[in-house]
Design an enzyme around this catalytic site. Structure first.
Site, PDB file in Angstrom:
ATOM      1  N   GLY A 203      11.213  -2.787   5.347  1.00  0.00           N
ATOM      2  CA  GLY A 203      10.464  -4.047   5.361  1.00  0.00           C
ATOM      3  C   GLY A 203       9.984  -4.386   3.955  1.00  0.00           C
ATOM      4  CG  HIS A 204       7.048  -1.990   2.005  1.00  0.00           C
ATOM      5  ND1 HIS A 204       6.962  -0.886   2.829  1.00  0.00           N
ATOM      6  CD2 HIS A 204       5.827  -2.566   2.035  1.00  0.00           C
ATOM      7  CE1 HIS A 204       5.740  -0.786   3.310  1.00  0.00           C
ATOM      8  NE2 HIS A 204       5.032  -1.795   2.849  1.00  0.00           N
TER       9      HIS A 204
ATOM     10  N   GLY B  90       5.026  -9.821   3.967  1.00  0.00           N
ATOM     11  CA  GLY B  90       5.810  -9.739   5.196  1.00  0.00           C
ATOM     12  C   GLY B  90       5.178 -10.558   6.318  1.00  0.00           C
TER      13      GLY B  90
ATOM     14  CG  MET C 289      -1.916  -1.187   1.167  1.00  0.00           C
ATOM     15  SD  MET C 289      -3.438  -0.903   2.077  1.00  0.00           S
ATOM     16  CE  MET C 289      -2.814  -0.615   3.712  1.00  0.00           C
TER      17      MET C 289
ATOM     18  CG  ASP D 282       0.807  -7.040   7.955  1.00  0.00           C
ATOM     19  OD1 ASP D 282       0.138  -6.436   8.799  1.00  0.00           O
ATOM     20  OD2 ASP D 282       1.654  -6.483   7.234  1.00  0.00           O
TER      21      ASP D 282
ATOM     22  NE  ARG E  58      -2.552   1.679   9.928  1.00  0.00           N
ATOM     23  CZ  ARG E  58      -3.001   0.669   9.167  1.00  0.00           C
ATOM     24  NH1 ARG E  58      -2.383  -0.490   9.156  1.00  0.00           N
ATOM     25  NH2 ARG E  58      -4.082   0.829   8.430  1.00  0.00           N
TER      26      ARG E  58
ATOM     27  CD  GLN F 290      -1.739  -8.686   4.408  1.00  0.00           C
ATOM     28  OE1 GLN F 290      -2.562  -7.787   4.522  1.00  0.00           O
ATOM     29  NE2 GLN F 290      -0.504  -8.452   4.010  1.00  0.00           N
TER      30      GLN F 290
ATOM     31  CG  LEU G 204      11.384  -1.691   9.830  1.00  0.00           C
ATOM     32  CD1 LEU G 204      12.152  -1.548   8.516  1.00  0.00           C
ATOM     33  CD2 LEU G 204      11.729  -0.537  10.758  1.00  0.00           C
TER      34      LEU G 204
HETATM   35  O1  PAF Z   1       0.075  -5.706   3.494  1.00  0.00           O
HETATM   36  C1  PAF Z   1      -0.389  -4.786   2.782  1.00  0.00           C
HETATM   37  O2  PAF Z   1       0.264  -3.772   2.497  1.00  0.00           O
HETATM   38  C2  PAF Z   1      -1.801  -4.916   2.244  1.00  0.00           C
HETATM   39  O3  PAF Z   1      -2.650  -5.507   3.163  1.00  0.00           O
HETATM   40  C3  PAF Z   1      -1.876  -5.630   0.892  1.00  0.00           C
HETATM   41  C4  PAF Z   1      -1.414  -7.075   0.988  1.00  0.00           C
HETATM   42  C5  PAF Z   1      -1.025  -4.885  -0.132  1.00  0.00           C
HETATM   43  C6  PAF Z   1      -3.319  -5.650   0.380  1.00  0.00           C
HETATM   44  O4  PAF Z   1      -3.807  -4.364   0.228  1.00  0.00           O
END
Ligand code: PAF
Length: 282
Positions: free
Chosen positions: A36-37, A147, A30, A150, A187, A153, A184
């Site tokens: 982290g990304h 990651g 997002m 989450d 937010r 998720q 990281l």
């Molecule tokens: O982890 C995230 O940034 C979001 O939940 C994702 C997987 C991109 C879905 O919008």
């Protein structure tokens, strides 16, 4: 790096790579990218083939009282970071491309979505599962990386990929942390310095509980101690719990376990989780 905002152009680029026999890795995000990304991007590069990163702040995964409007948006900085990292394509669909007029479909992964964050953020994982399914259908990756921060998720997406027979490898990537242990997160920018200093109690409390449980201590006592530490640091707790790592239900003897927590400090909700390493002291 190509930046693409329209579906036909995305499909053209992917088709060209496919025709040349190349593999495609997808890193869904997002935006408001941090290290982290970038660890996901590096893992995607190691997977071989082309790397696609998506940036889409998905309205369907934010509740009515959540931070959609103020969620950090840093398109230019993000795009520069990704180009410098050697990403092949940045997929940045506008909202009307992702959810055109009349959009009416919802993907819901029962069970694993209903507990923990799912219970505190109703509809959140439906929003995640719906947008991730769309991203998978848009990009058709061989592998997608998420990651471990989450964790729930990741568990929801793994379940969904199995249930829907999606031929996509899902790779979890270790949580990246600040030097003091704070995970990281995009937010973290909401934290004022005083709350940032207190936030370190979250990884510390989980670490102390993990060691106690891994050594064979009473899990309920370890969780109670973790909750006390968090409350003393000024957190308001949503949950601190021990769960089966795959289903997020009650731990099952002999199956991997995960300690997970969500708590608010100064209005910012933080989540974290770690594995319980029972072999360490066995
Ligand atoms: O982890 C995230 O940034 C979001 O939940 C994702 C997987 C991109 C879905 O919008």
């Amino acid at each position: 790096m190509q930046t693409v905002r329209q579906l036909d152009l995305l499909r053209e680029a992917i088709a060209t790579w496919r025709a040349a026999g190349e593999r495609v890795a997808l890193v869904p995000t997002m935006g408001a990218l941090h290290d982290g990304h970038m660890a996901l991007v590096e893992a995607a590069k190691r997977a071989g083939g082309r790397v696609v990163v998506s940036i889409f702040v998905n309205p369907k995964q934010f509740g009515p009282n959540e931070d959609l409007a103020k969620y950090p948006r840093k398109e230019l900085a993000d795009s520069r970071m990704l180009a410098a990292a050697g990403v092949d394509l940045l997929w940045m669909p506008p909202a009307e491309v992702m959810y055109p007029e009349g959009f009416a479909t919802n993907i819901s992964v029962r069970g694993v979505s209903d507990v923990l964050d799912g219970a505190h953020r109703p509809g959140h994982f439906d929003g995640v599962a719906t947008v991730v399914t769309k991203l998978f259908n848009q990009v058709h990756p061989d592998i997608a990386l998420f990651g471990e921060k989450d964790w729930q998720q990741l568990a929801v997406i793994r379940r969904m990929v199995v249930d829907l027979d999606l031929d996509i490898e899902i790779q979890g990537v270790l949580t990246q942390r600040e030097d003091d242990g704070l995970a990281l997160s995009s937010r973290n920018v909401y934290l004022v310095p005083e709350d940032r200093a207190r936030a370190v109690a979250l990884p510390r409390a989980l670490g102390i509980a993990e060691r106690a449980i891994a050594k064979g201590g009473d899990p309920e006592a370890a969780l109670a101690q973790a909750r006390e530490m968090l409350t003393a640091a000024g957190f308001e707790i949503d949950y601190v719990t021990l769960a089966d790592a795959e289903t997020l239900g009650d731990p099952v003897e002999g199956q991997p376990m995960r300690l997970l927590a969500a708590a608010r400090i100064g209005g910012t909700r933080l989540i974290d989780n770690i594995p319980v390493n029972t072999n360490e002291y066995g």
